[in-house]
Design a protein around this motif. Structure first.
Motif, PDB file in Angstrom:
ATOM      1  N   VAL A   9       0.692  -1.390  -0.042  1.00  0.00           N
ATOM      2  CA  VAL A   9       0.335   0.076  -0.101  1.00  0.00           C
ATOM      3  C   VAL A   9       0.929   1.754   0.144  1.00  0.00           C
ATOM      4  N   GLU A  10      -0.089   2.576  -1.550  1.00  0.00           N
ATOM      5  CA  GLU A  10       0.974   3.461  -0.217  1.00  0.00           C
ATOM      6  C   GLU A  10      -0.137   4.494   1.257  1.00  0.00           C
ATOM      7  N   VAL A  11       0.753   5.076   1.814  1.00  0.00           N
ATOM      8  CA  VAL A  11       0.025   5.273   2.429  1.00  0.00           C
ATOM      9  C   VAL A  11       0.672   6.850   2.884  1.00  0.00           C
ATOM     10  N   GLU A  12      -0.250   7.702   3.029  1.00  0.00           N
ATOM     11  CA  GLU A  12      -0.123   9.081   2.593  1.00  0.00           C
ATOM     12  C   GLU A  12      -0.427   9.821   3.992  1.00  0.00           C
ATOM     13  N   ILE A  13       0.178  10.226   4.970  1.00  0.00           N
ATOM     14  CA  ILE A  13      -0.144  11.554   5.745  1.00  0.00           C
ATOM     15  C   ILE A  13       0.335  12.469   5.987  1.00  0.00           C
ATOM     16  N   SER A  14      -1.462  13.292   6.110  1.00  0.00           N
ATOM     17  CA  SER A  14      -1.394  14.509   5.575  1.00  0.00           C
ATOM     18  C   SER A  14      -2.016  15.596   7.661  1.00  0.00           C
ATOM     19  N   VAL A  15      -0.806  16.091   8.114  1.00  0.00           N
ATOM     20  CA  VAL A  15      -1.925  16.718   9.198  1.00  0.00           C
ATOM     21  C   VAL A  15      -2.617  18.590   8.480  1.00  0.00           C
ATOM     22  N   ASP A  16      -4.415  18.894   8.953  1.00  0.00           N
ATOM     23  CA  ASP A  16      -4.488  19.946   8.622  1.00  0.00           C
ATOM     24  C   ASP A  16      -3.421  21.290   9.883  1.00  0.00           C
ATOM     25  N   HIS A  17      -3.542  21.972   8.571  1.00  0.00           N
ATOM     26  CA  HIS A  17      -2.836  23.359   8.677  1.00  0.00           C
ATOM     27  C   HIS A  17      -1.330  23.557   9.303  1.00  0.00           C
ATOM     28  N   GLY A  18      -0.723  22.203   8.937  1.00  0.00           N
ATOM     29  CA  GLY A  18       0.485  21.536   9.246  1.00  0.00           C
ATOM     30  C   GLY A  18       1.608  22.396   9.117  1.00  0.00           C
ATOM     31  N   ALA A  19       1.434  22.967   7.668  1.00  0.00           N
ATOM     32  CA  ALA A  19       3.008  24.082   7.245  1.00  0.00           C
ATOM     33  C   ALA A  19       2.871  24.832   8.459  1.00  0.00           C
ATOM     34  N   GLU A  20       1.389  25.188   8.377  1.00  0.00           N
ATOM     35  CA  GLU A  20       1.374  27.141   9.261  1.00  0.00           C
ATOM     36  C   GLU A  20       2.366  26.626  11.700  1.00  0.00           C
ATOM     37  N   LEU A  21       1.456  25.540  10.928  1.00  0.00           N
ATOM     38  CA  LEU A  21       2.425  24.878  12.639  1.00  0.00           C
ATOM     39  C   LEU A  21       3.277  24.114  12.821  1.00  0.00           C
ATOM     40  N   ALA A  22       4.644  24.507  11.280  1.00  0.00           N
ATOM     41  CA  ALA A  22       5.594  23.971  11.339  1.00  0.00           C
ATOM     42  C   ALA A  22       6.658  25.349  11.474  1.00  0.00           C
ATOM     43  N   ARG A  23       6.159  26.723  11.327  1.00  0.00           N
ATOM     44  CA  ARG A  23       6.757  27.450  11.255  1.00  0.00           C
ATOM     45  C   ARG A  23       7.193  28.020  13.443  1.00  0.00           C
ATOM     46  N   SER A  24       6.074  27.343  14.283  1.00  0.00           N
ATOM     47  CA  SER A  24       6.013  26.862  15.063  1.00  0.00           C
ATOM     48  C   SER A  24       7.077  26.211  15.790  1.00  0.00           C
ATOM     49  N   THR A  25       8.339  25.535  15.196  1.00  0.00           N
ATOM     50  CA  THR A  25       9.202  23.856  15.537  1.00  0.00           C
ATOM     51  C   THR A  25      10.201  24.350  14.778  1.00  0.00           C
ATOM     52  N   TRP A  26      11.148  23.353  15.075  1.00  0.00           N
ATOM     53  CA  TRP A  26      12.635  23.706  14.178  1.00  0.00           C
ATOM     54  C   TRP A  26      12.406  22.807  12.941  1.00  0.00           C
ATOM     55  N   ASN A  27      11.352  22.574  12.705  1.00  0.00           N
ATOM     56  CA  ASN A  27      11.316  22.194  11.194  1.00  0.00           C
ATOM     57  C   ASN A  27      11.943  22.834   9.728  1.00  0.00           C
ATOM     58  N   PRO A  28      11.987  23.853   9.569  1.00  0.00           N
ATOM     59  CA  PRO A  28      12.634  24.636   8.667  1.00  0.00           C
ATOM     60  C   PRO A  28      14.422  24.926   8.556  1.00  0.00           C
ATOM     61  N   ARG A  29      14.637  25.230  10.283  1.00  0.00           N
ATOM     62  CA  ARG A  29      15.674  24.909  10.299  1.00  0.00           C
ATOM     63  C   ARG A  29      16.977  23.703   9.955  1.00  0.00           C
ATOM     64  N   LEU A  30      16.437  22.943  10.240  1.00  0.00           N
ATOM     65  CA  LEU A  30      16.158  21.160  10.263  1.00  0.00           C
ATOM     66  C   LEU A  30      15.969  21.331   8.630  1.00  0.00           C
ATOM     67  N   GLY A  31      15.677  21.808   7.856  1.00  0.00           N
ATOM     68  CA  GLY A  31      15.672  21.615   6.425  1.00  0.00           C
ATOM     69  C   GLY A  31      14.656  20.720   6.364  1.00  0.00           C
ATOM     70  N   ILE A  32      13.449  20.593   6.843  1.00  0.00           N
ATOM     71  CA  ILE A  32      11.658  20.043   6.869  1.00  0.00           C
ATOM     72  C   ILE A  32      11.214  20.533   6.537  1.00  0.00           C
ATOM     73  N   LEU A  33      11.319  20.915   4.933  1.00  0.00           N
ATOM     74  CA  LEU A  33      10.131  21.979   4.316  1.00  0.00           C
ATOM     75  C   LEU A  33       9.119  21.406   4.044  1.00  0.00           C
ATOM     76  N   GLY A  34       7.680  22.422   4.472  1.00  0.00           N
ATOM     77  CA  GLY A  34       6.495  21.929   4.076  1.00  0.00           C
ATOM     78  C   GLY A  34       5.478  21.622   4.860  1.00  0.00           C
ATOM     79  N   GLY A  35       6.199  22.017   6.028  1.00  0.00           N
ATOM     80  CA  GLY A  35       5.002  21.304   7.109  1.00  0.00           C
ATOM     81  C   GLY A  35       5.274  20.368   8.396  1.00  0.00           C
ATOM     82  N   LEU A  36       4.853  20.042   9.168  1.00  0.00           N
ATOM     83  CA  LEU A  36       5.855  18.908  10.601  1.00  0.00           C
ATOM     84  C   LEU A  36       5.713  18.196  10.055  1.00  0.00           C
ATOM     85  N   SER A  37       6.622  17.396  10.979  1.00  0.00           N
ATOM     86  CA  SER A  37       6.999  15.559  11.589  1.00  0.00           C
ATOM     87  C   SER A  37       5.950  14.923  12.170  1.00  0.00           C
TER      88      SER A  37
END
Length: 380
Positions: free
Chosen positions: A158-186
């Protein structure tokens, strides 16, 4: 989420005595949604609530917030993340899993849907280009896919696609952009359970920050207690973003990880009061867990030439910053003495690891009030 963890560890038992309510990681939520979606894709009803088995054996049940089935093509289920009493940025987020069949032999393929990030820098536990779904949640989802396949006659491909509503906005409050995780949450979690105020996510982000800096070839990193000290470190040394570690109160986490994964040089930058705690031997700088020791500051002032009247005034001062001002007026460089003592404590924690350390102490406005030049590793 209807059910509390079934098997409490000693830590969880202690948590229960505090009255704080544990929650569930995004990885646990994604696993629950995937389990429900694949069950429906194979022709059964969406299980609601859906029960999963966590790595330590707990069996929580999750209510479904949404479900959708396109027979033979895809199924989607969603759950609301409950972080319990932890101040988690993803508390209340809607975590979705869309499961689609793949040809036999494909296995489980993960995709990043809207609100889930993609890895763009080396140094993380996932290759560049992969969706930011960490190894343990992947393992958990694969195990549940296999379990559902065995129960309902599926292939498990199977293909499993995980998404999080408003995740891209929430990710701005995390380390993700600095760690090079772009487009949303981990999608995170090692046990599936969020322990309130454990600070484990912050410490894990510190470790990931070191890994990313090392993978980028950085030989000089800065552990900073906040945004003001971070700006000072950039202004003084011109460090790039991926060399900056949001240390917060966790000086010990930075030092212990660098002890095992060294870089050539560490700058510790922070407010005078916080770094005076490190100078006194505290590795957790939070105000609830360590206090400014004005007696220690008075002793440092004596070592810097303060007479007994000044040392007494330092010991009786209202704030850490007042001690600096009192000493500065009398020509005693208390800021530099604290910086040097903090540097020496850091070197002691590093235990001879090949890391040179310097320290910058600032006031609330970002003015440097103390500094210790780099010193190499302490041996023995």
């Amino acid at each position: 989420m209807a059910e509390a963890p079934g098997t409490a560890s000693g830590r969880e038992a202690q948590l229960a005595r505090t009255g704080l309510r544990p929650g569930w990681t995004t990885g646990a939520c994604a696993t629950a949604a995937t389990t429900a979606a694949y069950t429906a894709l194979l022709g059964a009803e969406f299980p609601d609530p859906v029960t999963i088995t966590l790595p330590k054996g707990q069996r929580p049940a999750f209510a479904l917030a949404e479900e959708r089935l396109v027979a033979g093509r895809e199924a989607m289920a969603a759950v609301v993340k409950d972080a319990g009493d932890d101040p988690d940025v993803t508390h209340g987020a809607l975590v979705r899993s869309t499961v689609r069949p793949l040809p036999p032999g494909s296995g489980v393929v993960f995709r990043a849907g809207p609100g889930v990030g993609t890895v763009t820098r080396p140094g993380l536990p996932l290759p560049v280009g992969e969706p930011a779904i960490n190894p343990v949640p992947r393992q958990l989802m694969r195990a549940h896919v296999a379990e559902v396949a065995a129960r309902f006659g599926g292939s498990g491909d199977v293909e499993v696609e995980i998404s999080v509503d408003h995740g891209a906005e929430l990710a701005r409050s995390t380390w993700n952009p600095r760690l090079g995780i772009l487009g949303g949450l981990s999608i995170l979690g090692t046990t599936g359970i969020v322990v309130p105020y454990s600070c484990s996510a912050w410490i894990e982000s510190i470790r990931s920050g070191v890994d990313v800096a090392r993978a980028a070839g950085r030989t000089h990193v800065a552990g900073c207690t906040g945004s003001t000290s971070e700006k000072v470190a950039v202004a003084v040394y011109g460090l790039p973003e991926d060399a900056l570690l949001d240390m917060g109160d966790f000086a010990g986490a930075v030092l212990k990880y660098l002890r095992r994964h060294p870089v050539d040089r560490l700058t510790i930058a922070g407010g005078f009061a916080k770094l005076s705690k490190l100078a006194a031997g505290h590795l957790d700088l939070h105000s609830a867990r360590s206090q400014v020791d004005k007696g220690h500051l008075a002793e440092l002032a004596r070592q810097g030439g303060a007479d007994e009247a000044l040392a007494t005034a330092v010991a009786q001062a209202n704030t850490g910053l007042e001690t600096v001002q009192l000493c500065a007026a009398r020509g005693v460089p208390l800021g530099d003495l604290v910086a040097a003592a903090a540097r020496d404590e850091a070197l002691a924690v590093l235990r001879g690891a090949p890391v040179a350390v310097d320290v910058i102490c600032i006031d609330r406005a970002g003015t440097i009030v103390g500094r210790a030049e780099p010193r190499g590793p302490r041996r023995g």
